[in-house]
Scaffold this motif. Structure first.
Motif, PDB file in Angstrom:
ATOM      1  N   LEU A  11      44.318  35.579  64.410  1.00 51.06           N
ATOM      2  CA  LEU A  11      43.785  36.772  65.070  1.00 51.06           C
ATOM      3  C   LEU A  11      44.879  37.803  65.307  1.00 51.06           C
ATOM      4  O   LEU A  11      44.678  39.000  65.088  1.00 51.06           O
ATOM      5  N   ALA A  12      46.050  37.330  65.744  1.00 47.00           N
ATOM      6  CA  ALA A  12      47.154  38.251  66.002  1.00 47.00           C
ATOM      7  C   ALA A  12      47.602  38.937  64.713  1.00 47.00           C
ATOM      8  O   ALA A  12      47.895  40.141  64.695  1.00 47.00           O
ATOM      9  N   ARG A  13      47.639  38.178  63.622  1.00 48.57           N
ATOM     10  CA  ARG A  13      48.051  38.725  62.325  1.00 48.57           C
ATOM     11  C   ARG A  13      47.069  39.786  61.850  1.00 48.57           C
ATOM     12  O   ARG A  13      47.463  40.853  61.364  1.00 48.57           O
ATOM     13  N   VAL A  26      38.520  36.052  56.045  1.00 50.06           N
ATOM     14  CA  VAL A  26      38.660  37.480  56.339  1.00 50.06           C
ATOM     15  C   VAL A  26      40.127  37.901  56.226  1.00 50.06           C
ATOM     16  O   VAL A  26      40.456  38.926  55.616  1.00 50.06           O
ATOM     17  N   VAL A  27      41.000  37.097  56.821  1.00 54.89           N
ATOM     18  CA  VAL A  27      42.433  37.398  56.765  1.00 54.89           C
ATOM     19  C   VAL A  27      42.910  37.455  55.314  1.00 54.89           C
ATOM     20  O   VAL A  27      43.631  38.379  54.908  1.00 54.89           O
ATOM     21  N   ALA A  28      42.516  36.474  54.516  1.00 54.93           N
ATOM     22  CA  ALA A  28      42.927  36.428  53.110  1.00 54.93           C
ATOM     23  C   ALA A  28      42.341  37.594  52.324  1.00 54.93           C
ATOM     24  O   ALA A  28      42.991  38.135  51.416  1.00 54.93           O
ATOM     25  N   ALA A  29      41.109  38.001  52.649  1.00 55.37           N
ATOM     26  CA  ALA A  29      40.459  39.093  51.916  1.00 55.37           C
ATOM     27  C   ALA A  29      41.205  40.405  52.075  1.00 55.37           C
ATOM     28  O   ALA A  29      41.188  41.259  51.178  1.00 55.37           O
ATOM     29  N   PHE A  30      41.891  40.577  53.202  1.00 50.08           N
ATOM     30  CA  PHE A  30      42.691  41.784  53.415  1.00 50.08           C
ATOM     31  C   PHE A  30      44.110  41.632  52.873  1.00 50.08           C
ATOM     32  O   PHE A  30      44.969  42.485  53.110  1.00 50.08           O
ATOM     33  N   LEU A  87      46.326  39.188  53.521  1.00 57.57           N
ATOM     34  CA  LEU A  87      47.290  38.621  54.454  1.00 57.57           C
ATOM     35  C   LEU A  87      47.409  37.114  54.244  1.00 57.57           C
ATOM     36  O   LEU A  87      46.532  36.484  53.645  1.00 57.57           O
ATOM     37  N   ASP A  88      48.473  36.552  54.768  1.00 57.23           N
ATOM     38  CA  ASP A  88      48.686  35.112  54.708  1.00 57.23           C
ATOM     39  C   ASP A  88      47.704  34.419  55.648  1.00 57.23           C
ATOM     40  O   ASP A  88      47.716  34.649  56.859  1.00 57.23           O
ATOM     41  N   ALA A  89      46.839  33.578  55.090  1.00 59.35           N
ATOM     42  CA  ALA A  89      45.806  32.910  55.895  1.00 59.35           C
ATOM     43  C   ALA A  89      46.265  31.566  56.434  1.00 59.35           C
ATOM     44  O   ALA A  89      45.483  30.851  57.069  1.00 59.35           O
ATOM     45  N   GLN A  90      47.544  31.196  56.192  1.00 59.43           N
ATOM     46  CA  GLN A  90      48.064  29.939  56.706  1.00 59.43           C
ATOM     47  C   GLN A  90      48.622  30.163  58.114  1.00 59.43           C
ATOM     48  O   GLN A  90      49.448  31.046  58.337  1.00 59.43           O
ATOM     49  N   ALA A  91      48.158  29.373  59.054  1.00 59.01           N
ATOM     50  CA  ALA A  91      48.616  29.475  60.440  1.00 59.01           C
ATOM     51  C   ALA A  91      48.323  28.162  61.147  1.00 59.01           C
ATOM     52  O   ALA A  91      47.424  27.412  60.753  1.00 59.01           O
ATOM     53  N   GLU A  92      49.090  27.900  62.188  1.00 62.39           N
ATOM     54  CA  GLU A  92      48.902  26.653  62.928  1.00 62.39           C
ATOM     55  C   GLU A  92      47.658  26.672  63.781  1.00 62.39           C
ATOM     56  O   GLU A  92      47.057  25.632  64.046  1.00 62.39           O
ATOM     57  N   PHE A 111      47.606  43.988  61.558  1.00 64.60           N
ATOM     58  CA  PHE A 111      47.333  44.677  60.296  1.00 64.60           C
ATOM     59  C   PHE A 111      46.352  45.823  60.506  1.00 64.60           C
ATOM     60  O   PHE A 111      46.555  46.938  59.996  1.00 64.60           O
ATOM     61  N   LEU A 112      45.282  45.584  61.253  1.00 63.22           N
ATOM     62  CA  LEU A 112      44.270  46.612  61.474  1.00 63.22           C
ATOM     63  C   LEU A 112      44.840  47.797  62.245  1.00 63.22           C
ATOM     64  O   LEU A 112      44.505  48.951  61.963  1.00 63.22           O
ATOM     65  N   ARG A 113      45.700  47.521  63.193  1.00 63.23           N
ATOM     66  CA  ARG A 113      46.312  48.615  63.960  1.00 63.23           C
ATOM     67  C   ARG A 113      47.262  49.435  63.078  1.00 63.23           C
ATOM     68  O   ARG A 113      47.330  50.664  63.202  1.00 63.23           O
TER      69      ARG A 113
END
Length: 348
Positions: free
Chosen positions: A108-110, A91-95, A97-102, A114-116
């Motif tokens: 979720l925060a990223r 979902v993150v990548a589809a918008f 955004l960078d989907a790499q996270a620890e 973005f949505l806000r």
């Protein structure tokens, strides 16, 4: 090949979903009404189901084409067997955004940030999940949690779940999906086209590639096409593509019922199994034949039985070929969705 013979500017019956060829049949028109209603609500889940090849993906892509990009930002993923966290990454990548996270919290925060940002710019976020029947219940629960993102009393993201009939059955029967069920605001099940719509469908697709009534489809040809496709768009496209190829090879400018029958028989022969024989191998023992009993069966009855079996075999082979084409189309759709997700950064 047939494009030049019939002076067409493209392939009218390609299998890859293309919103340009969207045809507003009765069932698709009703589906669009439900989708529009759901979008006006601005929250919750909208579910669209249908059998393989009924045009679900084309419907959603057509919806995307009608959106005002100043009011909406839309993303689409094609579901496979994903874990809840892998779904979130998709979902993150589809918008874009960078989907790499620890960890999941960073993702979720990223996404929430973005949505806000989109909400403050006056844009609503729409997420479409195609092949949703592949989602696990855990992944569906993850999607429900995303619907909790809000700004005041406004939802920050709205989701469309598109899948095969078994998905709808699971959504409305699994006890653990009760909370998601309560957030479903609209559903629609796509049916095959009706027979009286078929001629309009064929002409609509042909007209988009410069068709000038060559070839001409007779009424009995349309009847045979419907009889052999049951009104399922993908089956229609598969059959009509072969009809145009056959017509160009035979230099036909009128397509009639006999032409369709010949093409159906030709398609069935494509998947006919060929048994290899070798002199190095002993022949299989054949079952004993009761000549006395066989002779008591009238010749006409034996011939009728043989013809019925041949027709059943042809239908089975045609269905097998269509299933193989469905798998190929599914892989192509997944590839297109991946490419679209990778290019969404440029759209921001």
């Amino acid at each position: 090949m047939y494009e030049s013979f019939y002076n067409l500017q493209g392939r009218p019956f390609q299998l890859t979903p293309d919103p340009r060829f969207y045809f507003s049949s009765r069932t698709h028109k009703k589906a669009m009404a439900y989708l529009t209603y759901g979008m006006n609500q601005g929250e919750g889940f909208i579910i669209v189901t249908g059998d393989v090849g009924t045009g679900k993906t084309t419907l959603v892509r057509h919806l995307f084409e009608t959106l005002d990009r100043n009011e909406y930002i839309a993303a689409m993923i094609v579901s496979t067997q994903l874990s809840a966290e892998d779904l979130l990454r998709s979902v993150v990548a589809a918008f874009g955004l960078d989907a790499q996270a620890e960890d999941k919290g960073q993702l979720l925060a990223r996404l929430e940030k973005f949505l806000r940002e989109q909400f403050r710019m006056g844009r609503r976020a729409l997420l479409v999940v195609d092949e949703a029947q592949n989602l696990s219940n855990a992944a569906l629960e993850e999607m429900r949690m995303l619907s909790n993102f809000q700004e005041g009393d406004k939802a920050l993201i709205q989701s469309f779940l598109v899948g095969q009939p078994e998905f709808r059955e699971r959504i409305f029967s699994a006890p653990e999906l009760e909370q998601l069920r309560q957030r479903v605001i609209a559903t629609h099940h796509l049916e095959p086209m009706e027979e009286e719509e078929l001629a309009g469908y064929i002409e609509h697709r042909l007209s988009l590639v410069g068709w000038d009534n060559d070839p001409c489809f007779t009424a009995d040809a349309v009847e045979e096409i419907y009889r052999n496709s049951a009104g399922v768009p993908r089956r229609l496209n598969t059959l009509c593509s072969r009809v145009l190829l056959y017509g160009s090879l035979e230099e036909l400018h009128t397509i009639d019922g006999d032409t369709i029958k010949a093409v159906v028989a030709d398609m069935a022969s494509d998947t006919r199994q060929v048994t290899a024989t070798s002199s190095a191998l002993p022949p299989r023992p054949s079952a004993p034949v009761n000549r006395q009993n066989d002779s008591t069966v009238p010749l006409e009855a034996r011939q009728d039985t043989k013809e019925v079996k041949q027709m059943e075999n042809r239908l089975d082979q045609l269905e097998s070929m269509m299933k193989n084409q469905d798998e190929t189309l599914k892989r192509l759709t997944e590839l297109m969705a991946t490419m679209a997700g990778g290019g969404s950064k440029d759209d921001k």
